[in-house]
Write a protein that holds these residues in place. Sequence first.
Motif, PDB file in Angstrom:
ATOM      1  N   ALA A 232       0.835  -1.207   0.000  1.00 31.76           N
ATOM      2  CA  ALA A 232       0.000   0.000   0.000  1.00 31.76           C
ATOM      3  C   ALA A 232       0.868   1.255   0.000  1.00 31.76           C
ATOM      4  O   ALA A 232       0.571   2.235  -0.693  1.00 31.76           O
ATOM      5  CB  ALA A 232      -0.928  -0.007   1.213  1.00 31.76           C
ATOM      6  N   LEU A 233       1.951   1.246   0.779  1.00 36.97           N
ATOM      7  CA  LEU A 233       2.866   2.385   0.779  1.00 36.97           C
ATOM      8  C   LEU A 233       3.522   2.535  -0.589  1.00 36.97           C
ATOM      9  O   LEU A 233       3.641   3.652  -1.110  1.00 36.97           O
ATOM     10  CB  LEU A 233       3.929   2.195   1.859  1.00 36.97           C
ATOM     11  N   ASP A 234       3.942   1.423  -1.194  1.00 39.37           N
ATOM     12  CA  ASP A 234       4.551   1.478  -2.528  1.00 39.37           C
ATOM     13  C   ASP A 234       3.613   2.123  -3.539  1.00 39.37           C
ATOM     14  O   ASP A 234       4.041   2.913  -4.385  1.00 39.37           O
ATOM     15  CB  ASP A 234       4.906   0.071  -3.000  1.00 39.37           C
ATOM     16  N   ALA A 235       2.318   1.763  -3.444  1.00 41.94           N
ATOM     17  CA  ALA A 235       1.342   2.263  -4.409  1.00 41.94           C
ATOM     18  C   ALA A 235       1.053   3.750  -4.211  1.00 41.94           C
ATOM     19  O   ALA A 235       0.870   4.488  -5.184  1.00 41.94           O
ATOM     20  CB  ALA A 235       0.047   1.459  -4.305  1.00 41.94           C
ATOM     21  N   ARG A 236       1.023   4.187  -2.949  1.00 38.40           N
ATOM     22  CA  ARG A 236       0.618   5.564  -2.651  1.00 38.40           C
ATOM     23  C   ARG A 236       1.787   6.543  -2.650  1.00 38.40           C
ATOM     24  O   ARG A 236       1.592   7.742  -2.834  1.00 38.40           O
ATOM     25  CB  ARG A 236      -0.100   5.602  -1.300  1.00 38.40           C
ATOM     26  N   VAL A 237       3.003   6.052  -2.420  1.00 38.60           N
ATOM     27  CA  VAL A 237       4.198   6.910  -2.457  1.00 38.60           C
ATOM     28  C   VAL A 237       5.171   6.284  -3.456  1.00 38.60           C
ATOM     29  O   VAL A 237       6.107   5.583  -3.084  1.00 38.60           O
ATOM     30  CB  VAL A 237       4.841   7.048  -1.058  1.00 38.60           C
ATOM     31  N   PRO A 238       4.946   6.505  -4.739  1.00 34.78           N
ATOM     32  CA  PRO A 238       5.760   5.844  -5.766  1.00 34.78           C
ATOM     33  C   PRO A 238       7.224   6.253  -5.680  1.00 34.78           C
ATOM     34  O   PRO A 238       7.557   7.373  -5.300  1.00 34.78           O
ATOM     35  CB  PRO A 238       5.114   6.317  -7.073  1.00 34.78           C
ATOM     36  N   GLU A 239       8.088   5.307  -6.025  1.00 38.19           N
ATOM     37  CA  GLU A 239       9.540   5.535  -6.021  1.00 38.19           C
ATOM     38  C   GLU A 239      10.033   5.969  -4.638  1.00 38.19           C
ATOM     39  O   GLU A 239      11.032   6.694  -4.507  1.00 38.19           O
ATOM     40  CB  GLU A 239       9.936   6.586  -7.069  1.00 38.19           C
ATOM     41  N   ARG A 240       9.352   5.554  -3.614  1.00 33.70           N
ATOM     42  CA  ARG A 240       9.572   6.071  -2.252  1.00 33.70           C
ATOM     43  C   ARG A 240      11.009   5.880  -1.762  1.00 33.70           C
ATOM     44  O   ARG A 240      11.700   4.935  -2.122  1.00 33.70           O
ATOM     45  CB  ARG A 240       8.637   5.376  -1.267  1.00 33.70           C
ATOM     46  N   GLU A 241      11.408   6.844  -0.911  1.00 35.50           N
ATOM     47  CA  GLU A 241      12.659   6.755  -0.177  1.00 35.50           C
ATOM     48  C   GLU A 241      12.369   7.009   1.287  1.00 35.50           C
ATOM     49  O   GLU A 241      11.527   7.854   1.625  1.00 35.50           O
ATOM     50  CB  GLU A 241      13.670   7.790  -0.683  1.00 35.50           C
ATOM     51  N   LEU A 242      13.038   6.278   2.168  1.00 35.13           N
ATOM     52  CA  LEU A 242      12.919   6.516   3.598  1.00 35.13           C
ATOM     53  C   LEU A 242      13.762   7.736   3.942  1.00 35.13           C
ATOM     54  O   LEU A 242      14.987   7.719   3.807  1.00 35.13           O
ATOM     55  CB  LEU A 242      13.404   5.290   4.380  1.00 35.13           C
TER      56      LEU A 242
END
Length: 219
Positions: A67-77
């Motif tokens: 769900a995080l991957d889908a809502r925050v694309p290309e995410r970085e911590l």
Amino acid sequence: MPPGHPPETVPSSQPQSRGCATVGVIALALLLLSAAGGAVWYVLTREDPETGVYDAAPGCEVGETEALDARVPERELTLEEPIGGAADPFGQGWQCRWATPGGDGDSVPATATLVMVAAPNPGGVVTAQESFAETTGAHRTSPVDDLGEQAATWIDETGYTASCVAVRVSNLYLETCYSAAAGYDGREPADEERLAAGAEEIARATVDALPAEIVLEDD
């Protein structure tokens, strides 16, 4: 947060370039528990001995779901910090932040934050209940069904508009906030319905990923 301690915040990211478009990745101004002006953690005498199932809060990795991957694309911590400590009546845990990176990319910017705090036992369940009540009482909330043992959601417009969800699971307090831009320039936030759906999806996925319990061995 204990009286006399300044609220902890997540710093904002400045607008950055994404090829031909300028993207403003505007972070949430995350105060501990995201309450305007700082949330006050309820300090409780341990009169209620009900013991929760978490001796410690899980780390930020528990929030790294599909769900995080889908809502925050290309995410970085971009933030992974401990909060609280053994001497704090409200407990201790982690605050985390993920954001769509700046630079060239194909994704509209978004940000998600996560706070998790395990209240100390005995009395941890009641302390977590009061933490939930104190935080949600500072906002105009709506209940969220079938999520943890208590859950509520609200829209935070104190900075860049975000949707937040607070959840209690046993003696663990958990809060997610989600913000996304309406377009690549990052000037306007997405509509509230989209933000609310994203925050709830991230919260549900995170709760589903929680371990059944965390038990620490005595030294």
